[in-house]
Design a protein around this motif. Structure first.
Motif, PDB file in Angstrom:
ATOM      1  N   GLY A 121     -44.694 -16.616  22.406  1.00  0.00           N
ATOM      2  CA  GLY A 121     -43.851 -16.280  21.272  1.00  0.00           C
ATOM      3  C   GLY A 121     -43.477 -14.754  20.844  1.00  0.00           C
ATOM      4  O   GLY A 121     -43.200 -14.298  19.979  1.00  0.00           O
ATOM      5  N   THR A 122     -43.932 -14.069  21.812  1.00  0.00           N
ATOM      6  CA  THR A 122     -43.775 -12.403  21.774  1.00  0.00           C
ATOM      7  C   THR A 122     -42.633 -11.712  22.291  1.00  0.00           C
ATOM      8  O   THR A 122     -42.217 -12.482  23.176  1.00  0.00           O
ATOM      9  CB  THR A 122     -45.215 -11.844  21.978  1.00  0.00           C
ATOM     10  OG1 THR A 122     -46.052 -11.621  21.099  1.00  0.00           O
ATOM     11  CG2 THR A 122     -45.050 -10.692  22.936  1.00  0.00           C
ATOM     12  N   GLN A 123     -42.155 -10.947  21.746  1.00  0.00           N
ATOM     13  CA  GLN A 123     -40.758 -10.266  22.269  1.00  0.00           C
ATOM     14  C   GLN A 123     -41.224  -8.929  22.941  1.00  0.00           C
ATOM     15  O   GLN A 123     -42.226  -8.417  22.409  1.00  0.00           O
ATOM     16  CB  GLN A 123     -39.800 -10.307  21.262  1.00  0.00           C
ATOM     17  CG  GLN A 123     -39.245 -11.594  20.858  1.00  0.00           C
ATOM     18  CD  GLN A 123     -38.095 -11.308  19.874  1.00  0.00           C
ATOM     19  OE1 GLN A 123     -37.669 -10.356  19.591  1.00  0.00           O
ATOM     20  NE2 GLN A 123     -37.747 -12.569  19.333  1.00  0.00           N
ATOM     21  N   GLY A 124     -40.225  -8.426  23.875  1.00  0.00           N
ATOM     22  CA  GLY A 124     -40.441  -7.019  24.134  1.00  0.00           C
ATOM     23  C   GLY A 124     -39.877  -5.977  23.100  1.00  0.00           C
ATOM     24  O   GLY A 124     -39.398  -6.639  22.182  1.00  0.00           O
ATOM     25  N   LEU A 125     -40.134  -4.828  23.514  1.00  0.00           N
ATOM     26  CA  LEU A 125     -39.613  -3.700  22.563  1.00  0.00           C
ATOM     27  C   LEU A 125     -38.130  -3.657  22.390  1.00  0.00           C
ATOM     28  O   LEU A 125     -37.444  -3.440  23.409  1.00  0.00           O
ATOM     29  CB  LEU A 125     -40.347  -2.582  22.927  1.00  0.00           C
ATOM     30  CG  LEU A 125     -41.955  -2.474  22.784  1.00  0.00           C
ATOM     31  CD1 LEU A 125     -42.357  -1.173  23.471  1.00  0.00           C
ATOM     32  CD2 LEU A 125     -42.282  -2.503  21.301  1.00  0.00           C
ATOM     33  N   PRO A 126     -37.674  -3.581  21.250  1.00  0.00           N
ATOM     34  CA  PRO A 126     -36.218  -3.612  21.109  1.00  0.00           C
ATOM     35  C   PRO A 126     -35.779  -1.940  21.355  1.00  0.00           C
ATOM     36  O   PRO A 126     -36.507  -1.101  21.159  1.00  0.00           O
ATOM     37  CB  PRO A 126     -35.860  -3.845  19.659  1.00  0.00           C
ATOM     38  CG  PRO A 126     -37.175  -3.575  19.109  1.00  0.00           C
ATOM     39  CD  PRO A 126     -38.226  -3.971  19.738  1.00  0.00           C
ATOM     40  N   GLY A 127     -34.500  -1.938  22.385  1.00  0.00           N
ATOM     41  CA  GLY A 127     -34.491  -0.506  22.725  1.00  0.00           C
ATOM     42  C   GLY A 127     -35.204   0.130  23.741  1.00  0.00           C
ATOM     43  O   GLY A 127     -35.217   1.177  24.245  1.00  0.00           O
ATOM     44  N   TYR A 128     -36.095  -0.600  24.436  1.00  0.00           N
ATOM     45  CA  TYR A 128     -36.989  -0.204  25.534  1.00  0.00           C
ATOM     46  C   TYR A 128     -36.330   0.529  26.677  1.00  0.00           C
ATOM     47  O   TYR A 128     -36.755   1.712  27.051  1.00  0.00           O
ATOM     48  CB  TYR A 128     -37.882  -1.426  26.060  1.00  0.00           C
ATOM     49  CG  TYR A 128     -38.321  -1.044  27.443  1.00  0.00           C
ATOM     50  CD1 TYR A 128     -39.476  -0.414  27.631  1.00  0.00           C
ATOM     51  CD2 TYR A 128     -37.656  -1.522  28.472  1.00  0.00           C
ATOM     52  CE1 TYR A 128     -39.776  -0.096  28.977  1.00  0.00           C
ATOM     53  CE2 TYR A 128     -38.224  -1.348  29.825  1.00  0.00           C
ATOM     54  CZ  TYR A 128     -39.129  -0.827  30.129  1.00  0.00           C
ATOM     55  OH  TYR A 128     -39.800  -0.444  31.322  1.00  0.00           O
ATOM     56  N   GLU A 129     -35.195  -0.087  27.062  1.00  0.00           N
ATOM     57  CA  GLU A 129     -34.399   0.635  28.137  1.00  0.00           C
ATOM     58  C   GLU A 129     -33.825   1.740  27.717  1.00  0.00           C
ATOM     59  O   GLU A 129     -34.063   3.031  28.353  1.00  0.00           O
ATOM     60  CB  GLU A 129     -33.143  -0.067  28.475  1.00  0.00           C
ATOM     61  CG  GLU A 129     -33.525  -1.532  29.047  1.00  0.00           C
ATOM     62  CD  GLU A 129     -33.658  -2.670  28.054  1.00  0.00           C
ATOM     63  OE1 GLU A 129     -33.527  -2.344  26.740  1.00  0.00           O
ATOM     64  OE2 GLU A 129     -34.131  -3.859  28.281  1.00  0.00           O
ATOM     65  N   ASP A 130     -33.455   2.017  26.514  1.00  0.00           N
ATOM     66  CA  ASP A 130     -32.964   3.337  26.078  1.00  0.00           C
ATOM     67  C   ASP A 130     -34.149   4.287  26.068  1.00  0.00           C
ATOM     68  O   ASP A 130     -33.904   5.692  26.523  1.00  0.00           O
ATOM     69  CB  ASP A 130     -32.421   3.415  24.584  1.00  0.00           C
ATOM     70  CG  ASP A 130     -31.114   2.611  24.506  1.00  0.00           C
ATOM     71  OD1 ASP A 130     -30.331   2.477  25.387  1.00  0.00           O
ATOM     72  OD2 ASP A 130     -30.546   2.377  23.199  1.00  0.00           O
ATOM     73  N   ALA A 131     -35.203   4.045  25.469  1.00  0.00           N
ATOM     74  CA  ALA A 131     -36.279   4.968  25.199  1.00  0.00           C
ATOM     75  C   ALA A 131     -36.844   5.284  26.414  1.00  0.00           C
ATOM     76  O   ALA A 131     -36.895   6.677  26.729  1.00  0.00           O
ATOM     77  CB  ALA A 131     -37.393   4.416  24.404  1.00  0.00           C
TER      78      ALA A 131
END
Length: 166
Positions: A42-52
């Motif tokens: 149930g864990t998610q990736g970092l939001p905005g990872y691609e932007d950063a």
């Protein structure tokens, strides 16, 4: 040349390395989160990872060019030039150093124009909403430092050729 410009190039490349470490850390974190999610935890990736990552890579990529120029680590095509007389080889070297300095200044000029237009347009990254123009600044600095090093190397080569030392 091996004074201030050399230290600046070394520290600048170290800054690029730190940005790369941040990119690796963020990418590792995100990959680990996706793996845990895939395992059903149930864990998610970092939001905005691609932007950063996109913005950090754009800043870090050029930060190594000045050090590469300082160490003459660029690609040299030696196959045909090796057979030329020494004076002609040195002349070609100076020509390419001058061309490198001019090209870096040309690219830096257009990067400044891009920075100013991006700032005026208030362009922001699509997910995080970060303004993009500050990420142009390391590229502008990198290109200016790269041009300065190539120009100084060209001047040193010319001084050595005429016997005036550097």
């Amino acid at each position: 040349m091996h004074g201030t410009l050399a230290r600046l190039a070394e520290w600048w490349a170290l800054g690029g390395g730190l940005l790369l470490l941040a990119i690796v850390a963020v990418t590792s974190w995100n990959a680990g989160a996706f793996l845990l999610s895939w395992l059903g935890l149930g864990t998610q990736g970092l939001p905005g990872y691609e932007d950063a990552v996109r913005l950090m890579v754009s800043a870090a990529a050029l930060m190594f060019f000045p050090l590469c120029q300082l160490r003459r680590g660029h690609v040299a095509v030696d196959l045909f030039v090796r057979a030329l007389p020494g004076g002609l080889r040195r002349g070609l070297d100076r020509l390419w150093l001058a061309a490198t300095a001019a090209a870096a200044l040309f690219l830096g000029y257009w990067m400044v124009i891009g920075l100013l237009e991006t700032r005026a347009d208030r362009t922001a990254s699509s997910i995080l909403g970060w303004p993009e123009w500050p990420f142009y600044a390391p590229g502008v600095i990198s290109l200016a430092l790269w041009a300065a090093i190539a120009a100084v190397q060209c001047g040193e080569a010319a001084a050595e050729e005429t016997g005036h030392g550097a």
